[in-house]
Design a protein around this motif. Sequence first.
Motif, PDB file in Angstrom:
ATOM      1  N   PRO A   1      -5.354  21.712  -2.380  1.00  0.00           N
ATOM      2  CA  PRO A   1      -6.208  21.112  -1.351  1.00  0.00           C
ATOM      3  C   PRO A   1      -6.063  21.892  -0.043  1.00  0.00           C
ATOM      4  N   MET A   2      -7.092  21.874   0.755  1.00  0.00           N
ATOM      5  CA  MET A   2      -7.062  22.635   2.020  1.00  0.00           C
ATOM      6  C   MET A   2      -6.083  22.019   3.021  1.00  0.00           C
ATOM      7  N   SER A   3      -5.588  20.825   2.684  1.00  0.00           N
ATOM      8  CA  SER A   3      -4.605  20.144   3.548  1.00  0.00           C
ATOM      9  C   SER A   3      -3.193  20.448   3.074  1.00  0.00           C
ATOM     10  N   GLU A   4      -3.020  21.478   2.269  1.00  0.00           N
ATOM     11  CA  GLU A   4      -1.732  21.740   1.602  1.00  0.00           C
ATOM     12  C   GLU A   4      -0.553  21.860   2.552  1.00  0.00           C
TER      13      GLU A   4
ATOM     14  N   THR B   1       0.849  -1.200   0.000  1.00  0.00           N
ATOM     15  CA  THR B   1       0.000   0.000   0.000  1.00  0.00           C
ATOM     16  C   THR B   1       0.881   1.245   0.000  1.00  0.00           C
ATOM     17  N   PRO B   2       0.879   2.016  -1.106  1.00  0.00           N
ATOM     18  CA  PRO B   2       1.638   3.271  -1.095  1.00  0.00           C
ATOM     19  C   PRO B   2       1.008   4.246  -0.111  1.00  0.00           C
ATOM     20  N   ARG B   3       1.867   5.045   0.523  1.00  0.00           N
ATOM     21  CA  ARG B   3       1.346   6.020   1.488  1.00  0.00           C
ATOM     22  C   ARG B   3       2.055   7.355   1.339  1.00  0.00           C
TER      23      ARG B   3
ATOM     24  N   GLY C   1      -0.770  10.470   4.644  1.00  0.00           N
ATOM     25  CA  GLY C   1      -1.827   9.859   5.441  1.00  0.00           C
ATOM     26  C   GLY C   1      -2.937  10.834   5.804  1.00  0.00           C
ATOM     27  N   SER C   2      -3.109  11.883   4.991  1.00  0.00           N
ATOM     28  CA  SER C   2      -4.151  12.874   5.289  1.00  0.00           C
ATOM     29  C   SER C   2      -5.461  12.551   4.573  1.00  0.00           C
ATOM     30  N   GLY C   3      -5.512  11.414   3.911  1.00  0.00           N
ATOM     31  CA  GLY C   3      -6.671  11.052   3.100  1.00  0.00           C
ATOM     32  C   GLY C   3      -7.945  10.871   3.919  1.00  0.00           C
TER      33      GLY C   3
HETATM   34  C1  LIG Z   1      -8.190  19.003   7.112  1.00  0.00           C
HETATM   35  C2  LIG Z   1      -8.173  18.329   5.781  1.00  0.00           C
HETATM   36  C3  LIG Z   1      -8.499  19.052   4.651  1.00  0.00           C
HETATM   37  C4  LIG Z   1      -8.514  18.434   3.405  1.00  0.00           C
HETATM   38  N1  LIG Z   1      -8.832  19.194   2.315  1.00  0.00           N
HETATM   39  C5  LIG Z   1      -8.837  18.632   1.097  1.00  0.00           C
HETATM   40  C6  LIG Z   1      -9.166  19.414  -0.053  1.00  0.00           C
HETATM   41  O1  LIG Z   1      -9.425  20.603   0.017  1.00  0.00           O
HETATM   42  N2  LIG Z   1      -9.173  18.789  -1.246  1.00  0.00           N
HETATM   43  C7  LIG Z   1      -8.869  17.462  -1.372  1.00  0.00           C
HETATM   44  O2  LIG Z   1      -8.888  16.956  -2.489  1.00  0.00           O
HETATM   45  N3  LIG Z   1      -8.565  16.710  -0.293  1.00  0.00           N
HETATM   46  C8  LIG Z   1      -8.525  17.248   0.928  1.00  0.00           C
HETATM   47  N4  LIG Z   1      -8.207  16.494   2.020  1.00  0.00           N
HETATM   48  C9  LIG Z   1      -7.904  15.061   1.853  1.00  0.00           C
HETATM   49  C10 LIG Z   1      -6.407  14.734   1.627  1.00  0.00           C
HETATM   50  O3  LIG Z   1      -5.575  15.707   2.215  1.00  0.00           O
HETATM   51  C11 LIG Z   1      -6.112  14.601   0.124  1.00  0.00           C
HETATM   52  O4  LIG Z   1      -6.797  13.482  -0.393  1.00  0.00           O
HETATM   53  C12 LIG Z   1      -4.615  14.467  -0.194  1.00  0.00           C
HETATM   54  O5  LIG Z   1      -4.453  14.539  -1.588  1.00  0.00           O
HETATM   55  C13 LIG Z   1      -4.013  13.165   0.303  1.00  0.00           C
HETATM   56  O6  LIG Z   1      -2.603  13.265   0.222  1.00  0.00           O
HETATM   57  P1  LIG Z   1      -1.684  12.391   1.181  1.00  0.00           P
HETATM   58  O7  LIG Z   1      -0.275  12.646   0.791  1.00  0.00           O
HETATM   59  O8  LIG Z   1      -2.018  12.597   2.591  1.00  0.00           O
HETATM   60  O9  LIG Z   1      -2.097  10.916   0.719  1.00  0.00           O
HETATM   61  P2  LIG Z   1      -2.467   9.640   1.595  1.00  0.00           P
HETATM   62  O10 LIG Z   1      -3.651   9.901   2.451  1.00  0.00           O
HETATM   63  O11 LIG Z   1      -1.249   9.111   2.253  1.00  0.00           O
HETATM   64  O12 LIG Z   1      -2.878   8.627   0.431  1.00  0.00           O
HETATM   65  C14 LIG Z   1      -4.033   8.869  -0.340  1.00  0.00           C
HETATM   66  C15 LIG Z   1      -4.093   7.829  -1.476  1.00  0.00           C
HETATM   67  O13 LIG Z   1      -3.040   8.052  -2.383  1.00  0.00           O
HETATM   68  C16 LIG Z   1      -2.236   6.882  -2.536  1.00  0.00           C
HETATM   69  N5  LIG Z   1      -0.864   7.365  -2.689  1.00  0.00           N
HETATM   70  C17 LIG Z   1      -0.212   8.250  -1.914  1.00  0.00           C
HETATM   71  N6  LIG Z   1       1.012   8.487  -2.421  1.00  0.00           N
HETATM   72  C18 LIG Z   1       1.135   7.718  -3.526  1.00  0.00           C
HETATM   73  C19 LIG Z   1       2.169   7.503  -4.486  1.00  0.00           C
HETATM   74  N7  LIG Z   1       3.323   8.157  -4.441  1.00  0.00           N
HETATM   75  N8  LIG Z   1       1.939   6.619  -5.493  1.00  0.00           N
HETATM   76  C20 LIG Z   1       0.759   5.974  -5.601  1.00  0.00           C
HETATM   77  N9  LIG Z   1      -0.244   6.140  -4.724  1.00  0.00           N
HETATM   78  C21 LIG Z   1      -0.065   7.001  -3.706  1.00  0.00           C
HETATM   79  C22 LIG Z   1      -2.492   6.054  -1.283  1.00  0.00           C
HETATM   80  O14 LIG Z   1      -2.294   4.683  -1.536  1.00  0.00           O
HETATM   81  C23 LIG Z   1      -3.945   6.378  -1.016  1.00  0.00           C
HETATM   82  O15 LIG Z   1      -4.777   5.572  -1.796  1.00  0.00           O
HETATM   83  C24 LIG Z   1      -8.195  17.066   3.284  1.00  0.00           C
HETATM   84  C25 LIG Z   1      -7.838  16.338   4.424  1.00  0.00           C
HETATM   85  C26 LIG Z   1      -7.824  16.954   5.658  1.00  0.00           C
HETATM   86  C27 LIG Z   1      -7.437  16.143   6.858  1.00  0.00           C
END
Ligand SMILES: Cc1cc2nc3c(=O)[nH]c(=O)nc-3n(C[C@H](O)[C@H](O)[C@H](O)COP(=O)(O)OP(=O)(O)OC[C@H]3O[C@@H](n4cnc5c(N)ncnc54)[C@H](O)[C@@H]3O)c2cc1C
Length: 480
Positions: free
Chosen positions: A149-152, A84-86, A89-91
């Motif tokens: 994204p708001m989690s930027e 599982t790629p990660r 972890g803000s998903g």
């Molecule tokens: C407070 C808050 C606000 C948010 N606001 C928004 C928003 O405005 N818009 C929005 O779209 N989302 C938002 N999100 C959700 C989240 O932040 C997004 O989905 C973000 O893109 C996830 O990025 P991440 O690096 O945390 O990925 P993760 O949560 O770690 O992973 C998400 C998915 O991507 C896959 N993945 C991750 N990295 C890779 C890689 N390198 N290769 C292949 N697969 C991969 C994982 O397997 C998983 O399926 C918010 C979340 C929070 C907590």
Amino acid sequence: VDETIGAAPGGGFRAVTEAIIGELAELCGAANVANDAKALARYGRDQVPEERYAHLPEVIVKPASTGEIAEIMRIATRERVPVTPRGAGSGLSGGAVPLYGGICLSLERMNRILEIDTKNLIAVVEPGVVTNKLDEAVRPFGLFFAGYPMSEEFCFIGGNVAENAGGGRAIKYGVTGRYITGLEVVLASGEILQLGGKRLKDVTGYDLVSLVVGSEGTLGVITKVFVRLMPRPAHRSTTAALFADARSAMAVVPAIMTGGGIVPTSIEFIDRSSLAESCGMLHETIPYEDAGAMLLLEVDGTHESQVRADAEVLRAVCRAHAPLALILAESEAESERLWKIRKTVPWALKRRTADQSIEDIVVPIAAIPEVLDELRRLEGEFGVAIPCFGHAGDGNLHAHVQKDPSWSREEWQVREPEILTQLYEVVARLGGTISGEHGIGHKRKPYLPLVMSDRQIELMRQIKRAFDPQGLLNPGKIFD
Ligand SMILES: Cc1cc2nc3c(=O)[nH]c(=O)nc-3n(C[C@H](O)[C@H](O)[C@H](O)COP(=O)(O)OP(=O)(O)OC[C@H]3O[C@@H](n4cnc5c(N)ncnc54)[C@H](O)[C@@H]3O)c2cc1C
């Protein structure tokens, strides 16, 4: 050890053995491989609050290069171990949760900005770069990454690509995928694919870049991202508009484009209870107590006079819909203060209860008032609270379905799917769907057939098999 822990096409997955852990440690360094209880717990969930969507990996590995990832995938394929790629972890869909255990492949060490090419207006980055860091790095060149994204401040660009993240500027600038011109991807077999590149146009065969964008880690591991950059708007103007009720607020949205003739950067919506929670948490002094809804409106551009004129148009349209108050940000600090109200909503709602389902519905914008009415109906029918906020400009609303405090957790687990099914049926009837930006993951997987035909789901399965015949990459996500 040959313990089958999950069903995959062509056989079961196998458990991660000590020998595999040893091999990973030799490859990436012992400090970058962990399987102690504390680490496993940390990587066993994302930001979905409910415990039942969590699942522990068997081992976490943090590679530093594409070559190491290719080798990890070769080991996983040889041993039939799921990966599982990660990202950060803000998903919000359980996407990065290793549902079948196996290897959690964390991209956190691959966090380098490899190139800022100001001649081609492209940045080349590793997937573990924090989204905001990329934006900060291109700022001195007068450029910006328009995906937002708001989690930027904490999510990674790789996670944004894998989810095709949207956000608060999508109405004008579109979502992440619009800015991805190329990807390097490692397949389950360990093969390395170079897709696209720095070219802005490409119709050479199927668009595999777009196929991988939004594939939630199920088709390949993204190891390099080519990001298109835009000229940074020099000016912005932010206005908060308070209305007596949600319907009056939402009537403003189409009127801005039809009557006002402008495309704003952002039109964010916050309903009464979300507004009260957020403002309460921030000790905010704007007159929110009597407001039934707030819109946060922003325009941006190169020329200050144009931005001011557009902002005046926005406010004129709002005035025509009888706002309770219009608050114009007079400085950057005031803009940030108004945005803080919007950005705090998810955290303020989380303070209320951990037993909540964070939804991400999207409908054609004209259907938003009907969706809001339906949310109130569901609140009445089931006795739950469903505060709602989101990106009104593109019809993407985050409805937080919150457990009634008097219910037991067991009761909640029975009722939640009933509420979600009803909500999704309404959304489908109105021409919408169950996720606008957070993805399906495993949280929304049971509901996919409400919005997609069997044939569509089967086509996606066939695509998955073409990329990953053993079903090793992020199994159990999007569909079984
Ligand atoms: C407070 C808050 C606000 C948010 N606001 C928004 C928003 O405005 N818009 C929005 O779209 N989302 C938002 N999100 C959700 C989240 O932040 C997004 O989905 C973000 O893109 C996830 O990025 P991440 O690096 O945390 O990925 P993760 O949560 O770690 O992973 C998400 C998915 O991507 C896959 N993945 C991750 N990295 C890779 C890689 N390198 N290769 C292949 N697969 C991969 C994982 O397997 C998983 O399926 C918010 C979340 C929070 C907590």
